[in-house]
Design a protein around this motif. Structure first.
Motif, PDB file in Angstrom:
ATOM      1  N   ALA A 125       0.844  -1.194   0.000  1.00 10.77           N
ATOM      2  CA  ALA A 125       0.000   0.000   0.000  1.00 10.77           C
ATOM      3  C   ALA A 125       0.882   1.246   0.000  1.00 10.77           C
ATOM      4  CB  ALA A 125      -0.906  -0.001   1.220  1.00 10.77           C
ATOM      5  N   ALA A 126       0.380   2.306  -0.595  1.00 14.69           N
ATOM      6  CA  ALA A 126       1.120   3.567  -0.583  1.00 14.69           C
ATOM      7  C   ALA A 126       1.034   4.195   0.802  1.00 14.69           C
ATOM      8  CB  ALA A 126       0.547   4.517  -1.624  1.00 14.69           C
ATOM      9  N   LEU A 127       2.064   4.905   1.175  1.00 16.00           N
ATOM     10  CA  LEU A 127       2.095   5.560   2.482  1.00 16.00           C
ATOM     11  C   LEU A 127       1.026   6.642   2.568  1.00 16.00           C
ATOM     12  CD1 LEU A 127       5.175   6.597   4.485  1.00 16.00           C
ATOM     13  CD2 LEU A 127       3.482   8.335   3.976  1.00 16.00           C
ATOM     14  N   LEU A 186      13.624   3.862  -8.721  1.00 15.82           N
ATOM     15  CA  LEU A 186      12.588   3.155  -9.462  1.00 15.82           C
ATOM     16  C   LEU A 186      11.484   2.767  -8.483  1.00 15.82           C
ATOM     17  CD1 LEU A 186      15.528   2.339 -10.808  1.00 15.82           C
ATOM     18  CD2 LEU A 186      14.051   0.986 -12.300  1.00 15.82           C
ATOM     19  N   THR A 187      10.257   3.036  -8.852  1.00 15.54           N
ATOM     20  CA  THR A 187       9.110   2.715  -8.005  1.00 15.54           C
ATOM     21  C   THR A 187       8.005   2.108  -8.870  1.00 15.54           C
ATOM     22  OG1 THR A 187       8.279   4.977  -8.265  1.00 15.54           O
ATOM     23  CG2 THR A 187       9.591   4.503  -6.299  1.00 15.54           C
ATOM     24  N   ARG A 188       6.998   1.586  -8.217  1.00 15.40           N
ATOM     25  CA  ARG A 188       5.852   1.007  -8.938  1.00 15.40           C
ATOM     26  C   ARG A 188       4.574   1.428  -8.210  1.00 15.40           C
ATOM     27  NH1 ARG A 188       5.611  -4.901  -8.182  1.00 15.40           N
ATOM     28  NH2 ARG A 188       3.897  -4.325  -6.821  1.00 15.40           N
ATOM     29  N   PRO A 189       4.239   2.709  -8.300  1.00 14.67           N
ATOM     30  CA  PRO A 189       3.128   3.230  -7.488  1.00 14.67           C
ATOM     31  C   PRO A 189       1.743   2.758  -7.924  1.00 14.67           C
ATOM     32  CG  PRO A 189       3.966   4.923  -8.951  1.00 14.67           C
ATOM     33  CD  PRO A 189       4.906   3.762  -9.071  1.00 14.67           C
ATOM     34  N   VAL A 190       1.536   2.557  -9.208  1.00 12.62           N
ATOM     35  CA  VAL A 190       0.200   2.181  -9.693  1.00 12.62           C
ATOM     36  C   VAL A 190       0.287   0.999 -10.660  1.00 12.62           C
ATOM     37  CG1 VAL A 190      -0.939   4.393  -9.341  1.00 12.62           C
ATOM     38  CG2 VAL A 190       0.400   4.031 -11.418  1.00 12.62           C
ATOM     39  N   GLY A 191       1.115   0.024 -10.326  1.00 16.18           N
ATOM     40  CA  GLY A 191       1.209  -1.183 -11.140  1.00 16.18           C
ATOM     41  C   GLY A 191       2.174  -1.097 -12.302  1.00 16.18           C
ATOM     42  N   GLU A 192       2.812   0.038 -12.490  1.00 17.43           N
ATOM     43  CA  GLU A 192       3.750   0.222 -13.592  1.00 17.43           C
ATOM     44  C   GLU A 192       5.042   0.803 -13.043  1.00 17.43           C
ATOM     45  OE1 GLU A 192       4.146   2.670 -17.835  1.00 17.43           O
ATOM     46  OE2 GLU A 192       2.318   2.796 -16.642  1.00 17.43           O
ATOM     47  N   ALA A 237       9.180  14.801  -2.715  1.00 18.66           N
ATOM     48  CA  ALA A 237       9.363  14.148  -4.017  1.00 18.66           C
ATOM     49  C   ALA A 237       9.385  12.630  -3.871  1.00 18.66           C
ATOM     50  CB  ALA A 237      10.658  14.636  -4.662  1.00 18.66           C
ATOM     51  N   LEU A 238      10.016  12.136  -2.806  1.00 22.22           N
ATOM     52  CA  LEU A 238      10.061  10.692  -2.580  1.00 22.22           C
ATOM     53  C   LEU A 238       8.672  10.146  -2.274  1.00 22.22           C
ATOM     54  CD1 LEU A 238      13.342  10.293  -0.473  1.00 22.22           C
ATOM     55  CD2 LEU A 238      13.015   9.869  -2.925  1.00 22.22           C
ATOM     56  N   LEU A 239       7.897  10.904  -1.492  1.00 25.58           N
ATOM     57  CA  LEU A 239       6.526  10.476  -1.182  1.00 25.58           C
ATOM     58  C   LEU A 239       5.671  10.448  -2.448  1.00 25.58           C
ATOM     59  CD1 LEU A 239       5.867  12.455   2.122  1.00 25.58           C
ATOM     60  CD2 LEU A 239       6.249   9.994   1.893  1.00 25.58           C
ATOM     61  N   GLN A 240       5.823  11.455  -3.272  1.00 27.95           N
ATOM     62  CA  GLN A 240       5.041  11.534  -4.505  1.00 27.95           C
ATOM     63  C   GLN A 240       5.409  10.392  -5.452  1.00 27.95           C
ATOM     64  OE1 GLN A 240       5.436  15.244  -6.639  1.00 27.95           O
ATOM     65  NE2 GLN A 240       3.580  14.890  -7.822  1.00 27.95           N
ATOM     66  N   ALA A 241       6.675   9.988  -5.424  1.00 29.92           N
ATOM     67  CA  ALA A 241       7.117   8.899  -6.292  1.00 29.92           C
ATOM     68  C   ALA A 241       6.649   7.539  -5.797  1.00 29.92           C
ATOM     69  CB  ALA A 241       8.649   8.916  -6.386  1.00 29.92           C
ATOM     70  N   GLY A 242       6.205   7.459  -4.539  1.00 29.84           N
ATOM     71  CA  GLY A 242       5.755   6.189  -3.993  1.00 29.84           C
ATOM     72  C   GLY A 242       6.884   5.348  -3.426  1.00 29.84           C
ATOM     73  N   ALA A 243       7.887   6.006  -2.848  1.00 26.80           N
ATOM     74  CA  ALA A 243       9.054   5.294  -2.347  1.00 26.80           C
ATOM     75  C   ALA A 243       8.813   4.599  -1.025  1.00 26.80           C
ATOM     76  CB  ALA A 243      10.234   6.259  -2.214  1.00 26.80           C
ATOM     77  N   PHE A 244       7.746   4.958  -0.303  1.00 23.11           N
ATOM     78  CA  PHE A 244       7.510   4.396   1.028  1.00 23.11           C
ATOM     79  C   PHE A 244       6.119   3.779   1.130  1.00 23.11           C
ATOM     80  CE2 PHE A 244      10.374   8.058   1.510  1.00 23.11           C
ATOM     81  CZ  PHE A 244      11.492   7.403   2.026  1.00 23.11           C
ATOM     82  N   THR A 245       5.990   2.822   2.029  1.00 22.77           N
ATOM     83  CA  THR A 245       4.706   2.165   2.219  1.00 22.77           C
ATOM     84  C   THR A 245       4.058   2.468   3.570  1.00 22.77           C
ATOM     85  OG1 THR A 245       3.551   0.035   2.164  1.00 22.77           O
ATOM     86  CG2 THR A 245       5.747   0.030   3.140  1.00 22.77           C
ATOM     87  N   SER A 246       4.883   2.770   4.582  1.00 19.06           N
ATOM     88  CA  SER A 246       4.333   3.024   5.922  1.00 19.06           C
ATOM     89  C   SER A 246       5.372   3.709   6.782  1.00 19.06           C
ATOM     90  CB  SER A 246       3.891   1.715   6.592  1.00 19.06           C
ATOM     91  OG  SER A 246       4.991   0.834   6.765  1.00 19.06           O
ATOM     92  N   PHE A 247       4.982   4.034   8.014  1.00 16.38           N
ATOM     93  CA  PHE A 247       5.928   4.569   8.990  1.00 16.38           C
ATOM     94  C   PHE A 247       5.503   4.080  10.370  1.00 16.38           C
ATOM     95  CE2 PHE A 247       2.550   7.722   8.784  1.00 16.38           C
ATOM     96  CZ  PHE A 247       2.344   8.063  10.124  1.00 16.38           C
ATOM     97  N   HIS A 248       6.424   4.100  11.283  1.00 16.30           N
ATOM     98  CA  HIS A 248       6.104   3.673  12.645  1.00 16.30           C
ATOM     99  C   HIS A 248       7.024   4.391  13.630  1.00 16.30           C
ATOM    100  CE1 HIS A 248       9.664   1.006  12.633  1.00 16.30           C
ATOM    101  NE2 HIS A 248       9.309   0.721  11.405  1.00 16.30           N
TER     102      HIS A 248
END
Length: 248
Positions: A125-127, A186-192, A237-248
Motif C-alpha cells: 500500500a502507498a504511504l 525506481l518505483t511502482r506506485p500504480v502497477g507500472e 518528491a520521494l513520497l510523490q514517487a511512492g518510495a515508502f509504504t508506511s511509517f512507525h
C-alpha cells in the motif's frame, strides 16, 4: 544412485558437458543431448535479453548474446521460471575484460536489474502522506519503511542513469552527456514501474530508511551527502514517487 544424485549429476552434465557417472555419461554421448543443452542455454540467454534490454541495446545483439552465454554457462538458474534470472549479471559484466571500454555498462545492467526487481516485487500500500505530515508536525521521529517495489542506486563515477534511461526508452543518448555521478529511483506506485533521477542526498536518505533509521537521522545523513539539500522538498518528491509504504 538415488533420484537426487541422478538429477544433480544430470544438471552438472548439462552445465559442464561432462560427467563421472556412467549413466549420465552415456546420455552425453547421444547427439540429442547437445541439442537439449543448447536449448537450455538459449532459454537462459533469451531470459537475460528480456531482463537486460538497455544493456543489449547498448552493446548490440551479437555482443550481448556472447556475454549472456558466458554468464549462463557459469550460473545455473535457481528457479524453473526464468523471469528473474540474472541477478548477478551486472557483477559479471563488471569483471568482463571485453567490457573494459564501457565502464558504465555494469551500472546500466544494475538499473535493468532494479527494474526487474521493482516489477516483480510484492504489492504494498502507498504511504498515507497526510498521516505522516501530522506525525512530523507533532514532533515524532518516525521510521519510514521503503515500498517493496522501491529500488534506488547511486553511481559515483558515471552517468549510468542517463545512459540507462535513454536505452530503456530506446532513444538516442545525448551527444554531450555530462560525465558525472548520478542516482536513480525506481518505483511502482500504480502497477507500472517508473523511474527518475535523484541526488546523493536522496539516495543516502533512502539507504538510512532502509537500515531502520529515523527521519531525523536519515535527514542528517542526507545533508552530509548533499550539503544545502532542501530535505522537505526531497521528502515530498520521494513520497510523490511512492518510495515508502508506511511509517512507525
Amino acid at each position: 544412485m538415488n533420484d537426487h544424485d541422478y538429477y544433480r549429476a544430470f544438471l552438472h552434465a548439462v552445465w559442464h558437458d561432462r560427467s563421472a557417472d556412467p549413466l549420465v555419461a552415456s546420455l552425453l554421448a547421444q547427439p540429442a543431448f547437445a541439442v537439449y543443452r543448447n536449448t537450455i542455454f538459449k532459454g537462459c540467454v533469451d531470459a537475460l535479453a528480456a531482463n537486460y534490454p538497455a544493456v543489449q541495446r547498448l552493446v548490440g545483439a551479437q555482443w550481448f548474446q556472447g556475454a549472456a552465454l558466458a554468464y549462463a554457462r557459469r550460473n545455473m538458474p535457481q528457479d524453473a521460471s526464468l523471469i528473474a534470472y540474472g541477478d548477478g549479471f551486472a557483477a559479471f559484466l563488471s569483471g568482463l575484460e571485453e567490457a573494459s571500454e564501457l565502464p558504465y555498462l555494469a551500472g546500466v545492467a544494475a538499473l535493468d536489474r532494479c527494474w526487474t526487481e521493482a516489477h516483480l516485487a510484492a504489492d504494498d500500500a502507498a504511504l498515507d502522506a497526510a498521516a505522516l505530515h501530522a506525525a512530523l508536525a507533532a514532533g515524532q521521529d518516525v521510521r519510514l519503511v521503503p515500498h517493496a517495489a522501491a529500488r534506488w542506486r547511486w553511481e559515483p563515477a558515471h552517468p549510468a542513469y542517463s545512459i540507462w534511461s535513454a536505452n530503456r526508452e530506446a532513444v538516442e543518448t545525448p551527444d554531450e552527456l555530462a560525465w558525472r555521478a548520478e542516482g536513480a529511483l525506481l518505483t511502482r506506485p500504480v502497477g507500472e514501474v517508473r523511474w527518475q533521477g535523484i541526488g546523493p542526498g536522496a539516495c543516502r536518505f533512502l539507504d538510512a530508511c532502509g537500515d531502520g533509521a529515523g527521519v531525523a537521522a536519515s535527514a542528517a545523513l542526507a545533508l552530509e551527502a548533499e550539503p544545502g539539500l532542501d530535505v522537505a522538498a526531497m521528502l515530498g518528491a520521494l513520497l510523490q514517487a511512492g518510495a515508502f509504504t508506511s511509517f512507525h
